[in-house]
Design a protein around this motif. Structure first.
Motif, short mmCIF file in Angstrom:
data_model
loop_
_atom_site.label_atom_id
_atom_site.label_comp_id
_atom_site.label_asym_id
_atom_site.label_seq_id
_atom_site.Cartn_x
_atom_site.Cartn_y
_atom_site.Cartn_z
N ALA A 14 -15.38 5.15 6.34
CA ALA A 14 -15.92 6.02 5.81
C ALA A 14 -16.02 5.69 4.28
N LEU A 15 -14.67 5.58 3.77
CA LEU A 15 -14.37 5.61 2.26
C LEU A 15 -14.49 4.08 1.69
N LYS A 16 -14.80 3.13 2.81
CA LYS A 16 -14.80 1.72 2.48
C LYS A 16 -13.59 1.18 1.67
N LEU A 17 -12.60 1.63 2.23
CA LEU A 17 -11.38 1.52 1.72
C LEU A 17 -10.88 -0.18 2.24
N THR A 18 -10.25 -0.80 1.35
CA THR A 18 -9.55 -2.06 1.66
C THR A 18 -8.42 -2.01 2.43
N ASP A 19 -8.48 -2.59 3.63
CA ASP A 19 -7.19 -2.74 4.55
C ASP A 19 -6.61 -4.21 4.23
N PRO A 20 -5.54 -4.28 3.72
CA PRO A 20 -4.27 -3.03 3.73
C PRO A 20 -4.46 -2.41 2.35
N ALA A 21 -4.02 -1.07 2.35
CA ALA A 21 -3.86 -0.14 0.98
C ALA A 21 -2.32 -0.08 1.07
N LEU A 22 -1.84 0.77 0.02
CA LEU A 22 -0.21 0.87 -0.08
C LEU A 22 -0.32 2.36 0.14
N ARG A 23 0.82 2.74 0.87
CA ARG A 23 0.87 4.24 1.09
C ARG A 23 2.36 4.55 0.63
N VAL A 24 2.30 5.44 -0.29
CA VAL A 24 3.80 6.06 -0.82
C VAL A 24 3.77 7.45 -0.33
N GLY A 25 4.91 7.53 0.72
CA GLY A 25 4.80 8.90 1.49
C GLY A 25 6.33 9.29 0.85
N LEU A 26 6.43 10.59 0.65
CA LEU A 26 7.59 11.22 0.05
C LEU A 26 8.16 12.09 1.15
N ALA A 27 9.60 11.97 1.07
CA ALA A 27 10.23 12.95 2.04
C ALA A 27 11.31 13.81 1.09
N PRO A 28 11.65 14.93 1.77
CA PRO A 28 12.85 15.78 1.16
C PRO A 28 13.84 14.81 0.40
N TYR A 29 14.35 13.96 0.92
CA TYR A 29 15.67 13.11 0.62
C TYR A 29 15.37 12.01 -0.46
N ASN A 30 14.02 11.97 -0.98
CA ASN A 30 13.53 11.10 -1.96
C ASN A 30 13.92 11.71 -3.34
N THR A 31 14.24 10.85 -4.41
CA THR A 31 14.70 11.40 -5.73
C THR A 31 13.94 10.77 -6.98
N PRO A 32 13.81 11.40 -8.05
CA PRO A 32 12.96 10.91 -9.15
C PRO A 32 13.47 9.45 -9.61
N GLU A 33 14.61 9.29 -9.24
CA GLU A 33 15.18 8.12 -9.64
C GLU A 33 14.61 6.75 -8.81
N GLU A 34 14.34 7.32 -7.57
CA GLU A 34 13.65 6.21 -6.71
C GLU A 34 12.11 6.27 -6.76
N ILE A 35 11.52 7.26 -7.51
CA ILE A 35 10.14 7.19 -7.95
C ILE A 35 10.06 6.11 -8.90
N ASP A 36 11.21 6.29 -10.03
CA ASP A 36 11.03 5.29 -11.01
C ASP A 36 11.30 3.76 -10.46
N ARG A 37 12.13 3.61 -9.67
CA ARG A 37 12.37 2.23 -8.95
C ARG A 37 10.88 1.82 -8.52
N PHE A 38 10.34 2.51 -7.82
CA PHE A 38 8.97 2.29 -7.41
C PHE A 38 7.98 1.61 -8.39
N LEU A 39 7.88 2.54 -9.28
CA LEU A 39 6.92 2.46 -10.41
C LEU A 39 7.36 0.98 -11.25
N THR A 40 8.72 0.80 -11.32
CA THR A 40 9.07 -0.28 -12.05
C THR A 40 8.84 -1.42 -11.42
N GLY A 41 9.00 -1.32 -10.03
CA GLY A 41 8.87 -2.82 -9.09
C GLY A 41 7.35 -2.84 -8.91
N LEU A 42 6.48 -1.95 -8.89
CA LEU A 42 4.99 -2.15 -8.81
C LEU A 42 4.53 -2.67 -10.00
#
Length: 425
Positions: free
Chosen positions: A392-420
């Motif tokens: 429906a949204l004409k999205l490209t397959d694959p897309a990247l999904r970033v799913g957060l869980a209660p055990y994730n931390t701000p430092e892990e968010i920064d690791r993801f952003l730096t890696g991306l």
């Protein structure tokens, strides 16, 4: 209330490996108490359910505690809790049970927002019964309720409580109110929703609600919640000697007792999260609070309502989890904006879970997944069985999904952003 993430993380052995897990929508990591409950049940003295021997009574207690735990988690009577191998299996089974009463000329409604497990079983059942399929279409990342008009021949409306790729939480009470006015049943896929919000089946307007414990720290299985009186109206095919009692009539074969024990432990673990989140509290006390959850309550209706009940503790835990995940999502979204036009964020609904779907201009999301995995950051790429939203949204397959869980931390968010950012360079 501030979530004590360090105390929470101490109960997840897999987090000791230094990986940053952003694949929670596909299944969370498992805390030690859940694994211990599974092992203890599998290796302890147990046999098929009964009332004569200790082993029979143990099996029966495991089942009773499972139903009580999910009654508390989902806000329904324990007699309305059905175990299944998966939410997909439960949806396929019940689509066949319900379709027995459908007639040519009847209609069902499905949505473009849903995981295919809440679309294809209903479409296939409708085709076999000669029933018309109507759609709730998408308007951007949200459902377009102008395309939703249940009528007197509408028999069922199947819709998600939260999209597993966009995170969108549609206005279920409004959708359910229209369905009820037309005399239709409402089937809600709560697999993604139940990992982030405390479920109240009645408040959502659901007649049937399915979820998957492995999305919130439990083992791989599915759970259905419904009114016992509604379940009494359904007559599945079954073996002659097997019980006709509700909810057992929908559970075919011997139940996996060790799996039920693990699923119960996951609810008790969730209920104990709030006890480690009230600061200031010593880390040692926080750890003991999670390690020793309150025992599950038996009885037909779960644990008693009121202050200190398991339902109350779950509400406190989900409030702390929601606040923590919302802060993480804000940090993630701010970081993604800083990376510029090379990234398109498709999770834009005002009311949504902390799950974000992105595509990368001119780049393959699978290559981004591989690059991030090499840095110990696990963010999967794909379409995640969300066949209709991607079309429906004409999205490209694959897309990247970033799913957060209660055990994730701000430092892990920064690791993801730096890696991306490194991948984009």
């Amino acid at each position: 209330m501030v979530l004590d993430v360090a105390a929470l993380r101490s109960h997840f052995p897999s987090l000791d490996h230094g990986l940053a897990f952003f694949d929670g929508p596909g299944g969370t990591q498992t805390p030690r108490p859940v694994g211990e409950a599974i092992v203890a049940t599998m290796t302890g003295p147990i046999s098929n359910r009964g009332t004569i021997s200790t082993t029979e009574r143990t099996a029966d207690r495991v089942v009773t505690e499972f139903r009580a735990a999910y009654a508390d988690l989902l806000g329904v009577p324990a007699g309305g809790i059905v175990h299944g191998r998966s939410a997909t299996q439960l949806t396929y089974d019940f689509s066949r049970h319900l379709a027995r009463t459908w007639q040519p000329g009847d209609e069902i409604v499905v949505s473009r927002l849903d995981h295919d497990a809440n679309v294809r079983p209903w479409i296939q059942a409708a085709e076999q019964a000669g029933v018309t399929v109507r759609w709730i279409e998408l308007d951007g990342a949200s459902l377009d309720l102008d395309t939703y008009r249940p009528g007197e021949r509408t028999r069922l409306v199947a819709v998600t409580a939260a999209s597993n790729v966009l995170g969108t939480k549609p206005p279920l009470p409004e959708i359910a109110e229209r369905a009820r006015a037309a005399g239709a049943l409402v089937w809600v896929d709560g697999v993604h929703y139940a990992a982030h919000d405390l479920v109240d089946v009645d408040a959502l307007g659901a007649d049937f609600f399915v979820c998957s414990p492995y999305k919130f720290f439990g083992p791989h299985c599915g759970v259905l919640a419904a009114s016992p009186a509604l379940l009494e109206t359904l007559r599945p095919d079954k073996l002659v000697p097997s019980t006709n009692a509700v909810p057992e009539r929908f559970e075919f074969g011997t139940l996996p007792y060790e799996q039920l024990a693990g699923a119960t432990a996951a609810v008790d673990f969730l209920a104990a999260v709030a006890s480690v989140s009230a600061r200031p509290a010593p880390a040692s006390v926080s750890a003991r609070a999670v390690s020793r959850p309150a025992p599950a309550a038996g009885g037909a209706g779960g644990s008693p309502a009121g202050p200190g009940s398991r339902r109350d503790r779950l509400a406190a835990s989900f409030a702390a989890i929601h606040e923590h995940e919302l802060a993480l999502r804000a940090r993630l979204e701010e970081g993604l904006r800083s990376l510029g036009d090379a990234i398109t964020v498709h999770s834009t609904a005002p009311d949504r879970t902390p799950t974000t779907l992105i595509t990368l201009e001119g780049r393959d999301a699978r290559e981004a997944q591989i690059h991030l995995a090499g840095l110990g950051v696990l963010a999967p790429a794909g379409s995640f069985y969300a066949y209709e939203p991607f079309r429906a949204l004409k999205l490209t397959d694959p897309a990247l999904r970033v799913g957060l869980a209660p055990y994730n931390t701000p430092e892990e968010i920064d690791r993801f952003l730096t890696g991306l950012a490194g991948f984009l360079r």
